[in-house]
Write a protein that holds these residues in place. Structure first.
Motif, PDB file in Angstrom:
ATOM      1  N   TYR A 158       3.942 -33.104 -64.822  1.00 30.86           N
ATOM      2  CA  TYR A 158       4.206 -33.877 -63.603  1.00 30.86           C
ATOM      3  C   TYR A 158       4.749 -32.939 -62.537  1.00 30.86           C
ATOM      4  O   TYR A 158       5.408 -31.943 -62.864  1.00 30.86           O
ATOM      5  CB  TYR A 158       5.230 -34.986 -63.885  1.00 30.86           C
ATOM      6  CG  TYR A 158       4.619 -36.182 -64.561  1.00 30.86           C
ATOM      7  CD1 TYR A 158       4.097 -37.233 -63.800  1.00 30.86           C
ATOM      8  CD2 TYR A 158       4.554 -36.260 -65.953  1.00 30.86           C
ATOM      9  CE1 TYR A 158       3.531 -38.328 -64.417  1.00 30.86           C
ATOM     10  CE2 TYR A 158       3.975 -37.351 -66.582  1.00 30.86           C
ATOM     11  CZ  TYR A 158       3.466 -38.387 -65.803  1.00 30.86           C
ATOM     12  OH  TYR A 158       2.894 -39.467 -66.410  1.00 30.86           O
ATOM     13  N   LYS A 200      -6.953 -31.882 -64.096  1.00 33.09           N
ATOM     14  CA  LYS A 200      -5.668 -32.563 -63.969  1.00 33.09           C
ATOM     15  C   LYS A 200      -4.559 -31.568 -64.325  1.00 33.09           C
ATOM     16  O   LYS A 200      -4.762 -30.697 -65.183  1.00 33.09           O
ATOM     17  CB  LYS A 200      -5.613 -33.747 -64.947  1.00 33.09           C
ATOM     18  CG  LYS A 200      -6.479 -34.917 -64.494  1.00 33.09           C
ATOM     19  CD  LYS A 200      -5.641 -35.870 -63.677  1.00 33.09           C
ATOM     20  CE  LYS A 200      -6.435 -37.136 -63.345  1.00 33.09           C
ATOM     21  NZ  LYS A 200      -5.658 -38.039 -62.520  1.00 33.09           N
ATOM     22  N   GLU A 219      -0.758 -35.875 -58.015  1.00 34.67           N
ATOM     23  CA  GLU A 219      -1.723 -35.701 -59.094  1.00 34.67           C
ATOM     24  C   GLU A 219      -0.910 -35.739 -60.387  1.00 34.67           C
ATOM     25  O   GLU A 219       0.057 -34.978 -60.528  1.00 34.67           O
ATOM     26  CB  GLU A 219      -2.323 -34.305 -58.885  1.00 34.67           C
ATOM     27  CG  GLU A 219      -3.750 -34.010 -59.298  1.00 34.67           C
ATOM     28  CD  GLU A 219      -4.802 -35.056 -59.032  1.00 34.67           C
ATOM     29  OE1 GLU A 219      -5.443 -35.414 -60.023  1.00 34.67           O
ATOM     30  OE2 GLU A 219      -4.986 -35.470 -57.868  1.00 34.67           O
ATOM     31  N   THR A 220      -1.225 -36.656 -61.319  1.00 31.79           N
ATOM     32  CA  THR A 220      -0.414 -36.729 -62.539  1.00 31.79           C
ATOM     33  C   THR A 220      -1.244 -36.348 -63.749  1.00 31.79           C
ATOM     34  O   THR A 220      -2.468 -36.515 -63.746  1.00 31.79           O
ATOM     35  CB  THR A 220       0.129 -38.155 -62.756  1.00 31.79           C
ATOM     36  OG1 THR A 220      -0.963 -39.057 -62.771  1.00 31.79           O
ATOM     37  CG2 THR A 220       1.107 -38.558 -61.667  1.00 31.79           C
ATOM     38  N   PRO A 221      -0.605 -35.790 -64.783  1.00 32.94           N
ATOM     39  CA  PRO A 221      -1.366 -35.347 -65.957  1.00 32.94           C
ATOM     40  C   PRO A 221      -1.978 -36.523 -66.712  1.00 32.94           C
ATOM     41  O   PRO A 221      -1.428 -37.622 -66.723  1.00 32.94           O
ATOM     42  CB  PRO A 221      -0.314 -34.626 -66.811  1.00 32.94           C
ATOM     43  CG  PRO A 221       1.000 -35.148 -66.362  1.00 32.94           C
ATOM     44  CD  PRO A 221       0.846 -35.553 -64.927  1.00 32.94           C
ATOM     45  N   LYS A 222      -3.120 -36.260 -67.307  1.00 28.94           N
ATOM     46  CA  LYS A 222      -3.818 -37.250 -68.114  1.00 28.94           C
ATOM     47  C   LYS A 222      -3.282 -37.153 -69.540  1.00 28.94           C
ATOM     48  O   LYS A 222      -2.888 -36.092 -69.987  1.00 28.94           O
ATOM     49  CB  LYS A 222      -5.310 -36.891 -68.109  1.00 28.94           C
ATOM     50  CG  LYS A 222      -6.268 -38.031 -68.294  1.00 28.94           C
ATOM     51  CD  LYS A 222      -7.645 -37.513 -67.893  1.00 28.94           C
ATOM     52  CE  LYS A 222      -8.744 -37.819 -68.878  1.00 28.94           C
ATOM     53  NZ  LYS A 222      -8.665 -37.368 -70.229  1.00 28.94           N
ATOM     54  N   LEU A 223      -3.265 -38.282 -70.246  1.00 33.17           N
ATOM     55  CA  LEU A 223      -2.876 -38.218 -71.657  1.00 33.17           C
ATOM     56  C   LEU A 223      -3.985 -37.493 -72.431  1.00 33.17           C
ATOM     57  O   LEU A 223      -5.162 -37.620 -72.099  1.00 33.17           O
ATOM     58  CB  LEU A 223      -2.689 -39.624 -72.220  1.00 33.17           C
ATOM     59  CG  LEU A 223      -1.404 -40.344 -71.814  1.00 33.17           C
ATOM     60  CD1 LEU A 223      -1.454 -41.800 -72.240  1.00 33.17           C
ATOM     61  CD2 LEU A 223      -0.172 -39.668 -72.405  1.00 33.17           C
ATOM     62  N   ASP A 253      -6.840 -36.472 -75.194  1.00 33.04           N
ATOM     63  CA  ASP A 253      -7.870 -37.327 -75.803  1.00 33.04           C
ATOM     64  C   ASP A 253      -7.496 -37.766 -77.214  1.00 33.04           C
ATOM     65  O   ASP A 253      -8.056 -38.726 -77.746  1.00 33.04           O
ATOM     66  CB  ASP A 253      -9.213 -36.569 -75.841  1.00 33.04           C
ATOM     67  CG  ASP A 253      -9.690 -36.307 -74.423  1.00 33.04           C
ATOM     68  OD1 ASP A 253      -9.297 -37.095 -73.519  1.00 33.04           O
ATOM     69  OD2 ASP A 253     -10.422 -35.325 -74.211  1.00 33.04           O
ATOM     70  N   SER A 302       5.401 -32.675 -70.568  1.00 30.43           N
ATOM     71  CA  SER A 302       4.881 -32.869 -69.209  1.00 30.43           C
ATOM     72  C   SER A 302       5.940 -33.414 -68.261  1.00 30.43           C
ATOM     73  O   SER A 302       5.804 -33.338 -67.054  1.00 30.43           O
ATOM     74  CB  SER A 302       3.670 -33.806 -69.238  1.00 30.43           C
ATOM     75  OG  SER A 302       4.084 -35.112 -69.614  1.00 30.43           O
ATOM     76  N   GLN A 313      -3.254 -45.441 -74.938  1.00 37.54           N
ATOM     77  CA  GLN A 313      -3.392 -45.113 -73.516  1.00 37.54           C
ATOM     78  C   GLN A 313      -3.086 -46.346 -72.670  1.00 37.54           C
ATOM     79  O   GLN A 313      -2.387 -46.268 -71.657  1.00 37.54           O
ATOM     80  CB  GLN A 313      -4.828 -44.642 -73.210  1.00 37.54           C
ATOM     81  CG  GLN A 313      -5.256 -43.450 -74.003  1.00 37.54           C
ATOM     82  CD  GLN A 313      -5.559 -42.230 -73.131  1.00 37.54           C
ATOM     83  OE1 GLN A 313      -5.289 -42.238 -71.944  1.00 37.54           O
ATOM     84  NE2 GLN A 313      -6.112 -41.195 -73.736  1.00 37.54           N
ATOM     85  N   LYS A 342      -7.250 -45.124 -77.401  1.00 37.58           N
ATOM     86  CA  LYS A 342      -7.455 -45.981 -76.239  1.00 37.58           C
ATOM     87  C   LYS A 342      -6.346 -47.041 -76.131  1.00 37.58           C
ATOM     88  O   LYS A 342      -5.836 -47.325 -75.045  1.00 37.58           O
ATOM     89  CB  LYS A 342      -8.824 -46.666 -76.324  1.00 37.58           C
ATOM     90  CG  LYS A 342      -9.971 -45.789 -75.891  1.00 37.58           C
ATOM     91  CD  LYS A 342     -10.190 -45.879 -74.370  1.00 37.58           C
ATOM     92  CE  LYS A 342     -11.238 -44.893 -73.860  1.00 37.58           C
ATOM     93  NZ  LYS A 342     -10.784 -43.473 -73.921  1.00 37.58           N
ATOM     94  N   LYS A 376      -0.036 -47.138 -70.034  1.00 33.15           N
ATOM     95  CA  LYS A 376      -0.279 -47.623 -68.671  1.00 33.15           C
ATOM     96  C   LYS A 376       0.589 -48.858 -68.364  1.00 33.15           C
ATOM     97  O   LYS A 376       1.251 -48.939 -67.322  1.00 33.15           O
ATOM     98  CB  LYS A 376      -1.746 -48.042 -68.529  1.00 33.15           C
ATOM     99  CG  LYS A 376      -2.711 -47.203 -67.711  1.00 33.15           C
ATOM    100  CD  LYS A 376      -2.575 -47.233 -66.274  1.00 33.15           C
ATOM    101  CE  LYS A 376      -3.009 -46.076 -65.419  1.00 33.15           C
ATOM    102  NZ  LYS A 376      -2.625 -44.749 -65.622  1.00 33.15           N
TER     103      LYS A 376
END
Lengths: 175, 331
Positions: free
Chosen positions: A7, A3, A69-73, A75, A171, A82, A79, A86
């Motif tokens: 952005y 990823k 394609e967008t960056p993932k948060l 780890d 990002s 996250q 949860k 969303k």
């Protein structure tokens, strides 16, 4: 597949331009519904024109978003957070459609003519008091919800940028 | 340090949001303050906060074209144009007795559902008592606290209004009243040249009318409905042009009788219906819904009328929506 860290440029540009536009629209809207000032009508005309531009902008933005394609948060983000992120994101997209559409439709239901830079726009609804009531309330309450969401969003961004320093804030800034 | 920065920034964001939602735009008097005062303590759900009692009318405006040289507006070019309108009395009570109201009014939306629409809300007084929304608010407060004589004494600009009021004799029919735009507007011609104007609907009938029941709350409404059965009710739409001596931004001063006067055409009222059933009920007769060829003057009262009418429209639409939702749930 890896990823990206940030952005894409198109999304970052849309994000900041729309942030400026939407904040101005909210301030203008919340002010003009209370004010009896002489500039109130100017603000109203500006709000309507810019609101229509915001509608076009959110359509373009959604298309870009779906194709990017967008960056993932990271780890390190829980949860729960996250999921909250969303929901906030989805909430923004929904509200950014609801705001201009309800604004447009409430003008229709009030029987007021609309135009964008002198070009007359079609009325999608007949003049109707109940429908005016519905869309006027949606417009007003969605605006308050949007203000709340923006506050949550900015505070969360500041938290990532200043406290956690985990790259989430960056990002949306630059490569 | 970063915690301090975070706290400061987050605090600023929250403060800005709270300010936007609550304080911004309120100044001395807000649209909400006005409507709160007008509606009083007993809220009449679904009704206008001012001029709650009235009925719908419709017909056509037969434009003479005499004003066509001054304005590019379609409604002022020669021709016949439909309108939706409303005749009403002042006050927040939708069942108030017609004959006791201090003010009567005639509101029109000419060419509804088009970009050419021209809305006007005209009242029997030709001038305002005071020139600003803040003072008008004080006047309403004085009416509620029974200190009107004192208010008038403290505001010399009320002299013209008081002079009108001392001579005014309410008629026996809505068809024989004179209704005034009160505020001034600009007509704009095709070259962009502006001319300040006021307008008034002047009665075109000699028939004084007969009130069948003086005690009836609907006395004037009954008279008007029965009058319409014998034919349309007509008004001359007369425009008065401002001269260099007149201030279009001050609605407290009448313009001299010697000013040029032109007839824009004839308002022909053909039908009337109860407001719950009529097309006028969904309309807010906002005097700032103007077509190209018209512009508002700098009169601050005009802006305040638009803002207060909008708040009143929102409130009654919300109430009607809630009644609708509740009604639907009952079925």
């Amino acid at each position: 597949m890896n990823k990206p860290q940030t952005y894409p440029l198109a999304m970052r540009v849309m994000h900041w331009l729309m942030a400026a536009l939407v904040l101005s629209l909210l301030f203008a809207g919340l002010t003009m519904v209370k004010s009896l000032g002489p500039w109130q009508q100017q603000l109203l005309a500006w709000h309507k024109a810019m609101g229509l531009i915001a509608l076009l902008a959110i359509v373009v933005r959604l298309i870009i978003r779906l194709r990017s394609e967008t960056p993932k948060l990271p780890d390190t983000v829980s949860k729960m957070q996250q999921l909250a992120a969303k929901i906030t994101q989805c909430g923004f997209y929904v509200l950014l459609f609801v705001m201009p559409l309800s604004g447009y439709l409430m003008q229709n239901a009030a029987g007021r003519p609309l135009s964008l830079f002198g070009l007359p726009l079609p009325a999608l609804l007949n003049t109707d008091l109940v429908l005016y009531g519905l869309f006027r309330e949606v417009h007003g309450w969605a605006a308050l919800l949007l203000v709340l969401l923006i506050v949550v969003h900015i505070v969360a961004a500041l938290y990532h940028g200043l406290i956690k320093q985990d790259g989430v804030f960056r990002s949306m800034l630059r490569k | 340090m970063r915690y301090v920065l975070f706290a400061a920034a987050a605090g600023a964001v929250v403060a800005a949001a709270v300010y936007a939602v609550t304080v911004s735009g309120r100044a001395a008097v807000s649209a909400q303050d006005f409507v709160n005062l007008q509606q009083g303590d007993s809220i009449q759900a679904g009704f206008r906060r001012a001029h709650a009692k009235g009925f719908c009318i419709s017909g056509e405006f037969q434009a003479s074209g005499e004003l066509a040289a001054y304005s590019s507006a379609k409604a002022l070019q020669p021709g016949s144009y439909p309108f939706i309108g409303r005749i009403s009395i002042a006050g927040s009570n939708p069942t108030a007795p017609d004959l006791r109201a201090p003010v009567r009014s005639l509101a029109l939306t000419i060419l509804p559902d088009t970009v050419h629409q021209w809305r006007t809300a005209m009242n029997t007084p030709p001038v305002m008592a005071v020139a600003t929304p803040e003072k008008f608010y004080q006047q309403l407060l004085a009416i509620q606290s029974n200190t009107v004589p004192q208010f008038f004494a403290e505001h010399p600009e009320t002299a013209h209004f008081l002079k009108w009021r001392s001579h005014y004799q309410p008629t026996q029919s809505y068809a024989t009243e004179r209704y005034h735009s009160i505020n001034a507007f600009y007509l704009v011609d095709r070259q962009g040249k502006q001319q300040a104007v006021r307008w008034a609907a002047l009665p075109l009938t000699d028939d004084a009318g007969v009130i069948s029941d003086e005690e009836a709350a609907d006395a004037l409404q009954q008279e008007f409905f029965s009058r319409l059965q014998h034919g349309p009710v007509r008004f001359d739409m007369q425009f008065t042009l401002a001269t260099a001596n007149d201030n279009p931004a001050d609605a407290t001063i009448p313009w001299p009788e010697s000013n040029p006067q032109l007839s824009a055409g004839t308002i022909v009222i053909e039908q009337a219906s109860l407001q719950e059933e009529g097309a006028c009920n969904a309309l807010n007769f906002d005097p700032l819904v103007l077509p190209a060829g018209f512009l508002p003057s700098k009169d601050p009262i005009l802006r305040a009328r638009a803002a207060a009418y909008a708040e009143s429209h929102r409130r009654r639409a919300r109430e009607v929506l809630m009644q609708h939702v509740a009604g639907g749930a009952d079925e």
